[in-house]
Scaffold this active site. Structure first.
Site, PDB file in Angstrom:
ATOM      1  N   ASP A 409       0.872  -1.164   0.000  1.00 27.64           N
ATOM      2  CA  ASP A 409       0.000   0.000   0.000  1.00 27.64           C
ATOM      3  C   ASP A 409       0.912   1.218   0.000  1.00 27.64           C
ATOM      4  OD1 ASP A 409      -2.274   1.672   0.414  1.00 27.64           O
ATOM      5  OD2 ASP A 409      -1.776   1.745   2.544  1.00 27.64           O
ATOM      6  N   ASP A 604      -6.784  -1.721   4.975  1.00 29.42           N
ATOM      7  CA  ASP A 604      -6.391  -2.750   4.014  1.00 29.42           C
ATOM      8  C   ASP A 604      -6.767  -4.159   4.462  1.00 29.42           C
ATOM      9  OD1 ASP A 604      -5.142  -0.875   2.273  1.00 29.42           O
ATOM     10  OD2 ASP A 604      -3.435  -0.802   3.620  1.00 29.42           O
TER      11      ASP A 604
END
Length: 708
Positions: A409, A604
């Protein structure tokens, strides 16, 4: 519901297997931690707790009483060992006669004299072996105690027979006595070594505070930690540890939270900020409203995570457990066949047949097989926590060395997650206008602009209007001010002299904000989410490990491309929504064998769950909610490399232990069968075999990671 109980007489993996298998028949999950002598039970019926206590007693593993003291028990074991050593010395001295040395007094060669010492060792010091063997036979789960009891009993009772019914002085009392003594000293040393594998866990537990200053009805009381409830207010003086998690409701102080975060610089916390239990209040008195107690505190969650890591079993260890389950039965059959062959086929004397049988029984070592994994993982999990890493997922240890793709990410992972002003174009005196409007904005951009150049004071602009998604406008004295994006400026029909610079910076993935006063653009402010210093080093190191690296971000194409190029990532996905990240991970899993994902642990979550191996760049308070296999308690991305490398070293260490355990038994059992290894030699090597497994696991403490 979950309950963890201390079971003092858990001595080997066979004990763990007996407990697990028994409670499985009662639909109660039991996870046994051999190193800590603890069992965690998971059950749905509240009445099950009483059943658990009753069943534990029935199968020979009674739970420790409430006042159980491990130190006192260890002291007791030490005294027993000293007494046993004193008793075994006369028996050991008689062995000189076996070597042809005429230095042993006749009284010591007397069978009844030897029997007195041997009987005390056999039936008083060895009673626990008989007791454990009884329950192992009763539960149909044969363990090491059965082999010890059979081996020493054969030596003792055969010597007793020779003493009473014959005139022979070639007895085996010293064999039975010394075997009991050697196994006792081996167990003591093994337990001491195992205790060292949980040193980190003990240091964590030592952080807990026993008493607190409770504020009730305006009065201060010193009370036990157990008397504090959620919502109570506690007082913490300068220099004291904060006992429980909570919100500061009065006062402000510097807090040392290095025990949790690893950061050496104290944090300044004031009213409204959250304080974490086990941290230290450094400067001023503060009042804290308790938000979590008991198992809900951050410290308790960390301890629980480290404890549960010790229960992880890679697939190859599960296969070893199956072998260990039948190991003792196989040894018993080998010993019986050896006795029959020596006695009835080879026609050897009964003493030789029994000596071979005893040697086979005592030389075998199933404990080394069972200890191979838990000891290594216990050391590794403690060492990992010292490096601010929490292992959580059971598959991680065997998958880490197979990772061939890893996705990151962007925000808060490869970058710091906070916008900062990187460039300012225009007359600096106009920054006061920009700040005067942005101080009213709740957007992170407004906060970042006001944090820039603290020496420049914002104007007090009272008339303003926030236009969501575009910017903010207002009036100061007679001036009309607009602060916002290039689109906002264009919609106001204002000419923009910074368009070339705008194209350049947006091409680098940066955020650009303009200020216009009375229809004239006076400045351009460039902001960026700063890339972590170690990001590029991490990506380079991963590539050297032949791991394909990907970037998955919700940012636009320009931002994604700029960051990817900056840190050396060739493959990236931009404009991805949080729920879409898991789909991309799934696609990558079709191309690669083992895919890892590194994210922030909350936003996430779907991607973390989908990945074969997941890392959460998080903080300690998130460890209960994130779904990652590994939680990184520090924002330093190099911890990803350390986590992978340490897991590889741990897996290698486990395999070394397993190979040693198998080779030892494969070599020593035949030597015992062929009467090369005597019972005494077998007893010594049996102890050494288990200790070597534990010492090899402790060798992991020497681990130091070097980025290549």
């Amino acid at each position: 519901m979950k309950t963890t109980l201390i079971i003092p007489n858990i001595g080997c993996p066979n004990c763990a297997m007996a407990i697990t298998e028994h409670f499985k028949t009662l639909n109660i999950e039991a996870k046994v931690n051999v190193n800590q002598k603890k069992v965690t039970f998971t059950y749905s019926d509240k009445d099950s707790f009483t059943i658990i206590l009753k069943e534990l007693k029935a199968i020979g593993f009674p739970a420790a009483p409430i006042d159980y003291d491990e130190k006192r028990r260890r002291k007791y074991e030490k005294v027993r060992l000293i007494v046993a050593t004193i008793l075994v010395l006369p028996l050991a001295y008689t062995m000189f006669d076996n070597f042809g040395l005429n230095i042993v007094p006749d009284i010591m060669l007397n069978g009844y004299f030897q029997m007195g010492f041997a009987a005390i060792l056999q039936f008083i010091f060895g009673f626990r072996f008989y007791k454990n063997a009884f329950y192992q036979i009763k539960n149909k789960n044969l363990g090491m105690d059965v082999l010890i009891v059979l081996g020493t009993s054969v030596a003792f009772f055969y010597s007793l027979y020779l003493t009473i019914f014959t005139d022979k002085t070639q007895l085996f009392f010293e064999t039975s006595g010394m075997l009991i003594w050697m196994v006792t000293i081996g167990d003591y040393l093994e337990h001491l070594s195992q205790a060292k594998t949980t040193d980190t866990l003990k240091s964590l537990m030592a952080l807990a505070v026993d008493e607190v200053r409770l504020i009730k009805n305006g009065e201060e009381q010193i009370v036990s930690l157990n008397d504090v409830n959620v919502g109570d207010v506690i007082k913490v003086l300068a220099g004291e540890k904060i006992a429980l998690d909570g919100e500061i409701v009065d006062g402000a102080s510097y807090i040392d939270d290095s025990v949790i975060t690893g950061e050496s610089i104290p944090k300044y916390l004031s009213v409204g900020d959250t304080a974490v239990g086990s941290t230290t209040n450094l400067s001023n008195t503060i009042l804290i409203k308790v938000s979590a107690i008991g198992s809900d505190t951050v410290l308790a969650k960390i301890i629980k995570t480290v404890e549960e890591t010790s229960l992880i079993k890679p697939k190859f260890q599960k296969a070893v457990d199956v072998i260990a389950k039948y190991f003792v039965f196989i040894i018993l059959m080998i010993a019986l066949v050896s006795f029959l062959v020596y006695q009835f086929i080879l026609g050897k004397e009964l003493s030789i047949s029994l000596e071979v049988t005893t040697a086979v029984l005592v030389v075998s070592c199933p404990c080394a097989l069972g200890l191979a994994t838990p000891t290594s993982i216990a050391v590794a999990s403690g060492l990992a926590f010292k490096n601010k890493i929490l292992y959580k997922g059971g598959e991680f240890f065997e998958l880490a060395n197979k990772i061939d793709a890893i996705a990151f990410d962007k925000t808060g992972t490869l970058t710091k997650g906070d916008l900062i002003v990187s460039d300012y174009l225009g007359d600096i005196r106009y920054l006061s206008y920009t700040k005067g409007l942005e101080i009213h904005s709740t957007h992170p951009i407004g906060k970042s602009i006001n944090n820039y150049r603290k020496d420049i004071i914002p104007f007090a602009i009272e008339e303003y209007e926030i236009i969501d998604g575009k910017g903010i406008k207002g009036t100061y004295l007679q001036d009309q001010i607009i602060v916002g994006s290039a689109t906002f400026i264009a919609e106001a029909n204002i000419s923009n002299p910074f368009l070339n610079e705008f194209e350049k910076f947006t091409g680098e993935g940066k955020v650009v904000i303009f200020t216009a006063i009375n229809k004239k653009v006076v400045n351009m402010i460039i902001l960026e989410d700063e890339i972590k210093a170690e990001s590029q080093t991490l990506i380079t190191a991963l590539k050297k490990m032949n791991i394909n690296v990907y970037l998955i971000t919700g940012d636009n194409e320009n931002t994604a491309k700029y960051l990817a190029n900056k840190v050396g990532i060739e493959n990236y996905y931009s404009g991805v929504l949080p729920n879409e990240k898991a789909h991309i991970i799934k696609k990558l899993q079709e191309k690669h064998s083992v895919v890892a994902f590194v994210g922030d642990g909350i936003n996430d979550a779907p991607a973390l769950k989908q990945a074969d191996v997941s890392f959460s760049v998080s903080n300690a308070s998130d460890i209960a909610t994130d779904t990652a296999d590994v939680t990184l308690l520090d924002n330093d991305l190099k911890l990803v490399l350390i986590a992978i490398d340490l897991s590889k070293k741990t897996t290698a260490n486990i395999k070394q232990n397993i190979i040693w355990a198998f080779l030892y038994n494969l070599v020593m059992i035949p030597l015992a069968i062929f009467n090369i290894a005597t019972p005494l030699v077998g007893g010594v090597l049996h102890v050494i075999s288990s200790l070597l497994v534990v010492f090899n696991a402790l060798r992991l403490n020497l681990y130091k990671h070097k980025i290549k």
